[in-house]
Design an enzyme around this catalytic site. Structure first.
Site, PDB file in Angstrom:
ATOM      1  N   ASP A 123       0.825  -1.205   0.000  1.00 18.42           N
ATOM      2  CA  ASP A 123       0.000   0.000   0.000  1.00 18.42           C
ATOM      3  C   ASP A 123       0.862   1.259   0.000  1.00 18.42           C
ATOM      4  O   ASP A 123       0.568   2.229  -0.713  1.00 18.42           O
ATOM      5  CB  ASP A 123      -0.929   0.008   1.212  1.00 18.42           C
ATOM      6  CG  ASP A 123      -2.106  -0.943   1.043  1.00 18.42           C
ATOM      7  OD1 ASP A 123      -2.384  -1.346  -0.095  1.00 18.42           O
ATOM      8  OD2 ASP A 123      -2.742  -1.276   2.058  1.00 18.42           O
ATOM      9  N   TYR A 124       1.918   1.260   0.794  1.00 20.94           N
ATOM     10  CA  TYR A 124       2.822   2.406   0.855  1.00 20.94           C
ATOM     11  C   TYR A 124       3.462   2.658  -0.509  1.00 20.94           C
ATOM     12  O   TYR A 124       3.482   3.800  -0.999  1.00 20.94           O
ATOM     13  CB  TYR A 124       3.903   2.158   1.907  1.00 20.94           C
ATOM     14  CG  TYR A 124       5.035   3.145   1.885  1.00 20.94           C
ATOM     15  CD1 TYR A 124       4.865   4.439   2.336  1.00 20.94           C
ATOM     16  CD2 TYR A 124       6.288   2.758   1.414  1.00 20.94           C
ATOM     17  CE1 TYR A 124       5.918   5.352   2.326  1.00 20.94           C
ATOM     18  CE2 TYR A 124       7.341   3.653   1.394  1.00 20.94           C
ATOM     19  CZ  TYR A 124       7.158   4.949   1.850  1.00 20.94           C
ATOM     20  OH  TYR A 124       8.202   5.846   1.821  1.00 20.94           O
TER      21      TYR A 124
END
Length: 214
Positions: A123-124
């Site tokens: 996600d990052y």
């Protein structure tokens, strides 16, 4: 040429190094922090001016009068899409509206292919990738710097630079990342470039000149 440089995420670990390095330069460093109680600390670290602003809200007052921006902010994993993506996009849009020309983005190695990294970082890395792409499509004179794993060791002033080093190839002190961001800011030939960095043997200035010459 002396510039007024906004440091987004100035109170973060990389941002504090950027603030200190700019404080020793001819540029005016404007530290952007989220809380009033961080103002005195940033000025003690070398900020010429400190402004309180939240990347998820209106930041026009922070950007006003700036010539350049160093984006060193990060969510720390708490709100990657809200800060690392949407916060960056908010600042990019505000910079365009304010007539800021130069934007140096602290991204991350692995942002080119988020699914290839650890599940915990997907996600990052996706948020970083989408922010980077938005910056590329903007009208700003951008440089995107993608370090590998960050450490708190003292910087040594030497790096390895490339465009496909590999996510697990090594690490780099935050201080050396910060110095790379500041040097990139001053390097017109790096406008439009995206590159990766790790600890290495080449002085930062010389390594960046190699990228600029290609």
């Amino acid at each position: 040429m002396t510039q007024t440089v906004l440091i987004a995420g100035a109170h973060g670990q990389v941002g504090q190094h950027v603030t200190a390095i700019l404080g020793e330069s001819d540029h005016e460093g404007r530290a952007m922090v989220r809380d009033d109680d961080q103002v005195e600390e940033m000025e003690s670290q070398g900020a010429d001016k400190t402004v309180v602003a939240d990347l998820t809200e209106d930041v026009s007052h922070a950007v006003e009068g700036c010539d350049a921006i160093v984006f060193a902010a990060g969510s720390g994993g708490d709100d990657v899409y809200g800060v690392d993506r949407d916060g960056a996009i908010n600042l990019i849009e505000t910079a365009e509206e304010a007539g800021v020309d130069r934007f140096v983005m602290l991204s991350s190695m692995g942002a080119d292919d988020p699914e290839s990294g650890p599940d915990s970082l997907e996600d990052y890395l996706t948020a970083k990738a989408e922010a980077d792409e938005y910056l590329r499509r903007s009208g700003l004179e951008y440089t995107i710097v993608r370090p590998g794993e960050l450490t708190n060791e003292s910087g040594v002033g030497t790096i390895e630079v490339g465009d496909d080093i590999g996510l697990d190839a090594g690490d780099i002190p935050r201080e050396d990342v910060a110095r790379t961001l500041v040097i990139a800011l001053e390097h017109d030939a790096l406008v439009g470039e995206t590159f990766e960095i790790l600890s290495g043997d080449e002085p930062i200035e010389e390594a960046l000149e190699t990228i600029a010459a290609n």
